[in-house]
Design a protein around this motif. Sequence first.
Motif, PDB file in Angstrom:
ATOM      1  N   GLY A  35       0.363  -0.792   4.371  1.00 61.58           N
ATOM      2  CA  GLY A  35      -0.331   0.083   5.297  1.00 61.58           C
ATOM      3  C   GLY A  35      -0.277  -0.383   6.734  1.00 61.58           C
ATOM      4  O   GLY A  35      -0.314   0.432   7.660  1.00 61.58           O
ATOM      5  N   SER A  49      -0.772  -3.731  -0.875  1.00 66.37           N
ATOM      6  CA  SER A  49      -0.933  -2.355  -0.380  1.00 66.37           C
ATOM      7  C   SER A  49      -1.405  -2.359   1.067  1.00 66.37           C
ATOM      8  O   SER A  49      -0.950  -1.549   1.884  1.00 66.37           O
ATOM      9  N   VAL A  92      -1.895   4.692   1.644  1.00 68.69           N
ATOM     10  CA  VAL A  92      -0.937   3.884   0.887  1.00 68.69           C
ATOM     11  C   VAL A  92      -1.011   4.320  -0.571  1.00 68.69           C
ATOM     12  O   VAL A  92      -2.027   4.127  -1.239  1.00 68.69           O
TER      13      VAL A  92
END
Length: 250
Positions: free
Chosen positions: A94, A90, A55
């Motif tokens: 992901g 994040s 990510v």
Amino acid sequence: MLDIKAIFLAAGRGVRMGERGRMTPKGLISIGARTFLEEAVTTLADNGVGNARVVTGHLAEQYRDLAAIRCPDLDLRHNPDFEVKGSLQSLLVGLEGEDGPCLLLESDLIFEPRAVATVIARPDRSALLVSGATGAGDEVHVWADETDGARCLRDMSKLVDRWPDVPHGELVGLTYLTGDAVRHLKRIGPDLVFDNAMEDYENGLVELARSHPVTCPKVADLAWAEVDNEAMLARAAEQVYPRILAARAR
């Protein structure tokens, strides 16, 4: 290869690394011949985890260059909100499209092979890896309670006196999530980010552990280091990396 998706959180701006952080994402810093990310991907593959997603955020183009030149199998996912939202966002980026087991890793780590082998040893149980005391600075302390014969996550904090009892260990930055845990985290995560845009992934895992047990296997003498600033980089190079090389040679 094991059916586990490795997800690297690599969107952070590396502010504490100063000029180095402004020029290079922390996951692309190197001590040996390869970057932290490349070393981690190799160690994962050696332990049967060959499917890696990164990510990105800060300096994402450098990860694209790495994938194009040296790591064509990397699955890159960009977090466009990396400047205004925390690491939990994040993590949710992901996890998009995933409902099977995942291995979550911070990108600014170096670690020996035992880290991976230990955290995925029980594929039926989520696990957050802890080590003994490192004295490295900026440690995240982990508290765990006995549940069904295993120490399971209660809380995490940089404040060692947050709880009256002694912490179980230090957060390493490798966490294995079963498919059930992944699906549950995807359900609760958006509300946590809505309440606090800068929420970090550690708090997301603590919230997950309230209803989904997360075991905390411990390797007291694990060779590992996180790199948040130049002093930590120097320690990693001088004190930890030689131990990792020795562990790989065994």
